[in-house]
Design a protein around this motif. Structure first.
Motif, short mmCIF file in Angstrom:
data_model
loop_
_atom_site.label_atom_id
_atom_site.label_comp_id
_atom_site.label_asym_id
_atom_site.label_seq_id
_atom_site.Cartn_x
_atom_site.Cartn_y
_atom_site.Cartn_z
N MET A 124 0.82 -1.20 0.00
CA MET A 124 0.00 0.00 0.00
C MET A 124 0.86 1.26 0.00
O MET A 124 0.51 2.24 -0.61
CB MET A 124 -0.92 -0.04 1.22
CG MET A 124 -1.92 1.08 1.25
SD MET A 124 -3.06 0.88 -0.12
CE MET A 124 -4.13 2.22 0.17
N GLU A 125 2.00 1.18 0.72
CA GLU A 125 2.90 2.33 0.79
C GLU A 125 3.46 2.69 -0.58
O GLU A 125 3.76 3.84 -0.86
CB GLU A 125 4.03 2.01 1.76
CG GLU A 125 4.86 3.19 2.16
CD GLU A 125 5.87 2.82 3.22
OE1 GLU A 125 7.06 3.10 3.00
OE2 GLU A 125 5.47 2.25 4.25
N LEU A 126 3.60 1.70 -1.44
CA LEU A 126 4.11 1.93 -2.79
C LEU A 126 3.06 2.55 -3.70
O LEU A 126 3.37 3.39 -4.54
CB LEU A 126 4.60 0.60 -3.38
CG LEU A 126 5.19 0.65 -4.78
CD1 LEU A 126 6.47 1.48 -4.76
CD2 LEU A 126 5.48 -0.73 -5.28
N ILE A 127 1.82 2.21 -3.51
CA ILE A 127 0.74 2.66 -4.40
C ILE A 127 0.21 4.03 -4.01
O ILE A 127 -0.24 4.79 -4.86
CB ILE A 127 -0.39 1.61 -4.40
CG1 ILE A 127 0.13 0.31 -4.97
CG2 ILE A 127 -1.59 2.10 -5.18
CD1 ILE A 127 -0.84 -0.84 -4.86
N LEU A 128 0.25 4.39 -2.74
CA LEU A 128 -0.36 5.61 -2.25
C LEU A 128 0.14 6.89 -2.94
O LEU A 128 -0.68 7.74 -3.31
CB LEU A 128 -0.19 5.71 -0.73
CG LEU A 128 -1.06 6.75 -0.03
CD1 LEU A 128 -2.54 6.50 -0.30
CD2 LEU A 128 -0.79 6.73 1.46
N PRO A 129 1.43 7.08 -3.18
CA PRO A 129 1.86 8.30 -3.88
C PRO A 129 1.29 8.41 -5.29
O PRO A 129 0.92 9.50 -5.74
CB PRO A 129 3.39 8.19 -3.92
CG PRO A 129 3.74 7.25 -2.83
CD PRO A 129 2.59 6.31 -2.70
#
Length: 122
Positions: free
Chosen positions: A1-6
């Motif tokens: 999720m941390e990769l997709i959020l930006p």
């Protein structure tokens, strides 16, 4: 999720800015050229008021790639140049800050004109 959020943030903010432009095209008598100028001036004004930088911090490319981001870049360049050079920076700061992007656009447009042959549309 941390990769997709930006990417999601950039998509949503950039999409919202583009949606505003589309609404202006569809529901006003403003020409596309006037809307583009409006977006650049809006970017300058929002940066001057300190509102646009938090949006850039939140959305990254979603806020810097549209024309409002170009206006923000011009305003930041003028602010920096005025701090360093005084009133003379008003004239030089915006162009200095955006020189690389403008130069790249000119060079790649010229290369595109050399590579591709224009044709009659009829």
């Amino acid at each position: 999720m941390e990769l997709i959020l930006p990417y999601l943030k950039a998509f949503l903010v950039g999409g919202a800015i583009c949606a505003v432009g589309q609404v202006l095209i569809d529901y006003t008598k403003l020409t596309p050229a006037r809307i583009l100028v409006l977006f650049v001036v809006l970017g300058v004004a929002l940066t001057g008021l300190g509102i646009y930088q938090p949006l850039i911090d939140f959305a990254g490319a979603g806020a810097t790639v549209p024309l409002t981001g170009f206006g923000s870049l011009l305003a930041k360049g003028v602010q920096k140049a005025v701090e360093e050079q005084g009133a003379f920076g008003i004239l030089t700061g915006g162009l200095t800050a955006s020189a690389a992007g403008i130069s790249a656009a000119i060079v790649f447009s010229w290369i595109g004109a050399l590579v591709f042959k224009s044709g009659d549309k009829s």
